[in-house]
Design a protein around this motif. Sequence first.
Motif, PDB file in Angstrom:
ATOM      1  N   THR A 307       1.281   4.342  -3.748  1.00 44.44           N
ATOM      2  CA  THR A 307       0.057   3.710  -3.557  1.00 44.44           C
ATOM      3  C   THR A 307      -1.363   4.403  -4.263  1.00 44.44           C
ATOM      4  N   GLU A 308      -2.107   3.750  -4.120  1.00 48.05           N
ATOM      5  CA  GLU A 308      -3.427   4.145  -4.892  1.00 48.05           C
ATOM      6  C   GLU A 308      -4.189   5.204  -4.154  1.00 48.05           C
ATOM      7  N   ALA A 309      -4.593   6.104  -5.100  1.00 48.21           N
ATOM      8  CA  ALA A 309      -5.780   7.139  -4.611  1.00 48.21           C
ATOM      9  C   ALA A 309      -7.087   6.644  -4.860  1.00 48.21           C
ATOM     10  N   GLN A 310      -7.259   6.893  -6.183  1.00 45.60           N
ATOM     11  CA  GLN A 310      -8.663   6.169  -6.578  1.00 45.60           C
ATOM     12  C   GLN A 310      -8.091   4.936  -7.474  1.00 45.60           C
ATOM     13  N   GLY A 311      -7.324   5.161  -8.115  1.00 43.33           N
ATOM     14  CA  GLY A 311      -6.512   3.741  -8.551  1.00 43.33           C
ATOM     15  C   GLY A 311      -7.156   3.124  -9.881  1.00 43.33           C
ATOM     16  N   ASN A 312      -6.928   1.827  -9.730  1.00 44.16           N
ATOM     17  CA  ASN A 312      -7.475   1.046 -11.093  1.00 44.16           C
ATOM     18  C   ASN A 312      -8.828   0.636 -10.863  1.00 44.16           C
ATOM     19  N   HIS A 313      -9.556  -0.043 -11.924  1.00 42.31           N
ATOM     20  CA  HIS A 313     -10.838  -0.259 -11.997  1.00 42.31           C
ATOM     21  C   HIS A 313     -11.254  -1.121 -10.634  1.00 42.31           C
ATOM     22  N   GLY A 314     -12.250  -0.765  -9.992  1.00 39.54           N
ATOM     23  CA  GLY A 314     -12.648  -1.569  -8.704  1.00 39.54           C
ATOM     24  C   GLY A 314     -11.831  -1.192  -7.442  1.00 39.54           C
ATOM     25  N   TRP A 315     -11.042  -0.253  -7.436  1.00 36.91           N
ATOM     26  CA  TRP A 315     -10.187   0.263  -6.254  1.00 36.91           C
ATOM     27  C   TRP A 315     -10.961   1.407  -5.494  1.00 36.91           C
ATOM     28  N   LEU A 316     -11.669   2.024  -6.253  1.00 40.04           N
ATOM     29  CA  LEU A 316     -12.299   3.104  -5.275  1.00 40.04           C
ATOM     30  C   LEU A 316     -12.555   2.890  -4.116  1.00 40.04           C
ATOM     31  N   SER A 317     -12.039   3.584  -3.168  1.00 36.60           N
ATOM     32  CA  SER A 317     -12.244   3.233  -1.676  1.00 36.60           C
ATOM     33  C   SER A 317     -13.562   3.831  -1.012  1.00 36.60           C
ATOM     34  N   TYR A 318     -14.160   2.935  -0.313  1.00 33.06           N
ATOM     35  CA  TYR A 318     -15.363   3.623   0.538  1.00 33.06           C
ATOM     36  C   TYR A 318     -15.153   4.656   1.449  1.00 33.06           C
ATOM     37  N   PRO A 319     -15.946   5.598   1.869  1.00 33.84           N
ATOM     38  CA  PRO A 319     -15.425   6.683   2.661  1.00 33.84           C
ATOM     39  C   PRO A 319     -14.984   6.298   3.731  1.00 33.84           C
ATOM     40  N   GLY A 320     -13.720   6.672   4.137  1.00 41.82           N
ATOM     41  CA  GLY A 320     -13.021   6.424   5.229  1.00 41.82           C
ATOM     42  C   GLY A 320     -11.729   5.726   5.149  1.00 41.82           C
ATOM     43  N   GLN A 321     -11.930   4.621   3.842  1.00 42.97           N
ATOM     44  CA  GLN A 321     -10.976   3.467   3.606  1.00 42.97           C
ATOM     45  C   GLN A 321      -9.645   4.189   3.540  1.00 42.97           C
ATOM     46  N   SER A 351      -4.621   6.120 -18.537  1.00 41.70           N
ATOM     47  CA  SER A 351      -5.735   7.067 -18.336  1.00 41.70           C
ATOM     48  C   SER A 351      -6.856   6.690 -17.345  1.00 41.70           C
ATOM     49  N   TYR A 352      -6.951   5.409 -17.094  1.00 39.20           N
ATOM     50  CA  TYR A 352      -8.219   5.136 -16.050  1.00 39.20           C
ATOM     51  C   TYR A 352      -7.215   4.585 -14.859  1.00 39.20           C
ATOM     52  N   TRP A 353      -6.295   4.680 -14.555  1.00 41.52           N
ATOM     53  CA  TRP A 353      -5.437   4.616 -13.331  1.00 41.52           C
ATOM     54  C   TRP A 353      -5.655   6.087 -12.577  1.00 41.52           C
ATOM     55  N   LYS A 354      -6.610   6.196 -12.036  1.00 40.62           N
ATOM     56  CA  LYS A 354      -6.907   7.327 -11.571  1.00 40.62           C
ATOM     57  C   LYS A 354      -6.325   8.107 -10.315  1.00 40.62           C
ATOM     58  N   GLY A 355      -5.829   9.188 -10.341  1.00 35.35           N
ATOM     59  CA  GLY A 355      -5.204   9.891  -9.321  1.00 35.35           C
ATOM     60  C   GLY A 355      -6.203  10.585  -8.164  1.00 35.35           C
ATOM     61  N   ILE A 356      -5.597  11.275  -7.365  1.00 34.99           N
ATOM     62  CA  ILE A 356      -6.391  12.250  -6.531  1.00 34.99           C
ATOM     63  C   ILE A 356      -7.575  12.820  -6.874  1.00 34.99           C
ATOM     64  N   LEU A 357      -7.154  13.588  -8.040  1.00 34.90           N
ATOM     65  CA  LEU A 357      -8.261  14.218  -8.774  1.00 34.90           C
ATOM     66  C   LEU A 357      -8.690  13.686  -9.975  1.00 34.90           C
ATOM     67  N   SER A 358      -9.779  13.650 -10.443  1.00 33.21           N
ATOM     68  CA  SER A 358     -10.193  13.014 -11.518  1.00 33.21           C
ATOM     69  C   SER A 358      -9.978  13.891 -12.607  1.00 33.21           C
ATOM     70  N   HIS A 359     -10.647  13.247 -13.769  1.00 34.78           N
ATOM     71  CA  HIS A 359      -9.987  14.085 -15.141  1.00 34.78           C
ATOM     72  C   HIS A 359     -10.686  15.491 -15.092  1.00 34.78           C
ATOM     73  N   ASN A 360     -11.562  15.780 -14.348  1.00 34.51           N
ATOM     74  CA  ASN A 360     -12.076  17.435 -14.315  1.00 34.51           C
ATOM     75  C   ASN A 360     -11.101  18.102 -13.433  1.00 34.51           C
ATOM     76  N   LEU A 361     -10.317  17.533 -12.759  1.00 42.76           N
ATOM     77  CA  LEU A 361      -9.398  18.013 -12.069  1.00 42.76           C
ATOM     78  C   LEU A 361      -9.649  19.172 -11.078  1.00 42.76           C
ATOM     79  N   LYS A 362     -11.099  18.872 -10.232  1.00 43.26           N
ATOM     80  CA  LYS A 362     -11.611  19.600  -9.332  1.00 43.26           C
ATOM     81  C   LYS A 362     -11.457  18.877  -8.118  1.00 43.26           C
ATOM     82  N   GLU A 363     -11.851  19.464  -6.793  1.00 43.74           N
ATOM     83  CA  GLU A 363     -12.081  18.819  -5.815  1.00 43.74           C
ATOM     84  C   GLU A 363     -13.245  17.901  -5.786  1.00 43.74           C
TER      85      GLU A 363
END
Length: 705
Positions: A307-321, A351-363
């Motif tokens: 399932t998605e973490a950050q996911g595809n364009h427009g899927w970035l969850s609001y805090p808590g979601q 490349s832009y189907w983003k995981g838990i970590l972004s491209h800088n691989l930081k918290e």
Amino acid sequence: MKTDKLLFGAAYYDEYLPYDRIETDMEMMKKAHINVIRIAESTWSTWEPQDNVFDFTHLHRMLKAAGKHGIQVIVGTPTYAVPAWLAARYPDILTRTHDGQERYGRRQNMDITHPMYLKHAERIIRKLMEEVKPYKHVIGFQLDNETKSYDTCSVCAQAKFHEYLKELFHGDLNALNHEFGLDYWSNRIDSWEDFPDVRGTINGSLGAEYQKFQRKLVTDFLSWQSGIVKEYARPDQFITQNFDYDWRGFSYGLQPEVDQWKAGCAVTIAGFDIYHPSAQDLTGKEISFGGAIARSVKKDNYLILETEAQGNHGWLSYPGQLRLQAFSHLASGSNSVMYWHWHSIHNAIESYWKGILSHNLKENATYREVCRIGEDFECFGAHLKNLQKKAPAAILLSNEALTGLTWFKIHESLKYNDIVRWIYDALYELNIECDVLSCYDIDQFSQYELLITPALYSASDTVIDALRAYVEQGGHLFSTFKTAFCDPMLKIYADDQPHHLTDVFGMTYDQFTDAVNVGLREISFAPSENSHEKADGLYEAEDTRGSGSICDSDDAASDSCVRRWMELLQPDTAETLAFYKHPHWGSYAAVTYNHFGQGTAAYAGCYFDQPLLKDLLRFLCGDAGITIPEAEFPVIIKRGINDAGREIIYLFNYSDDIQHVIWHGQDCSLLIASKTTTDEIIREGSTICLPGWDFVVLESVSQGR
């Protein structure tokens, strides 16, 4: 299959990372309470860079690092993306489809019936299984990845289709011609040697049968892989597959290319990938509907493998979601939440189907919310795993009906899965939990107070007889237009419609058309006074959205609520629940209701606006003895029984606005609290405050519901 803990994890690809950081990643995972990773399924060319030359360096790095940090591993077979050298050596491994010959590049472009593909696939599976055999923290295996037939129409596949037809018709071409109606337009076949390329057929019966055969190829392929893996797997290791859904930019409906109930026989636990809109578009419907299908495959709990973490364009969850989503999966019966994927990828198509970590691989904010979810899973997992669900209603789904309505469209903008989701989403918003059944499940019909058949276009006499018996013995059936219209070969039944059910529904019809400027009148299924009757464990909340009968009006601008399709129903013994409002079709019934035997059968001959559908479902649920809570979406309730025999109740708020819920029922302990709910025991009349995009979990004090 029961699990001893909730699995929480992500797909991890050491071979994709821009530099060596495997220890950092494992330490960050442990901090997030991640206890499992999925590996290996995407990189056949890494494991076998040249024919019979193997390099499992990255595999062992991941396995050893995970073991060192106490993280379990699911290993995937890498057969869904073939290496370049294999395609170069055997160009026809790249399959021929209805659109022509595939080219090398994308994944899932191969012919799964090709002998040389199968030979090399078996070799890499066996090599991989030998490599992972020593690792005790490998807990299971994933077969392939979202497997389909990839529309293979290769010479090999079509030859197998001919053999399939010979077996189906016992070699009798006259029977085949008759069942498929091939005399039409001189499509008749009188020699197996003259059998034409199936890609050119205009015959829906033959075309749909080939699609059914393609689904069988998927079942056979997964069963073949499973047989190989079982030779190496320990008794304690599971076998799964990450099934998916019809895709509308996200997971939407029944997967048209796989018979998941039959393919599920190849696995010991069903696995699924569910992706959905987030932010302002998050409703939880895809999670709930996907979970209903997932439960149905093995009639048991399942795993969310992606399932998605950050996911595809427009899927970035609001805090808590993200946390709301994770617990929504558990509430539907999943024993896991696993993200695709741990880290965002730095090149290639995803490349832009983003995981838990972004491209800088930081918290980041997503990672910190994952940490909170992992802590909750670890703390409360013993109460929430192996949740056993029992729904009062079920929807009967059919791959054959889906295929049939693809060949013979109701309307360009009204497909089978639209009708399924029309029904399911209305039930979801009313907080009526619902299971999914297949046509193989006719022995389970009697378990449900209400059985629904959305557009069951293709139906065998066996299924139809089971529906008759269900109603006659006291069941409550609700069917929509295009139910029981044709047989499994898509031959339209030659008797009165709906076939062999006219007495059950107490009506018939022989004409249908597009709905243009059509409303409904004399609607007699407005919510009854007792449809909101409180029962043990139900609750009430302010309904701010309303669902009035918007069609019952003399205002032409407000009552054109029938859309796209209408059947002109002619009642016999049935009561008319709604007539069409139209100057020429107004004498015909649109919705009927009939007593048959000890049960009832309702039929909707048209597609209409969802608020009115919800009114109809309230009426039918009341008739079936299903009590509906007052609170509707955005408050969502989910229930189940845990390993201790206690009821678990989830209350979700899928909105920005605070929702106040008044509890009615037995005493419950507050297992997981919202930000504003502090009472340890929830008693009759207690008010539960649900902030936006938040939830609470209750556990009954006594056993059972």
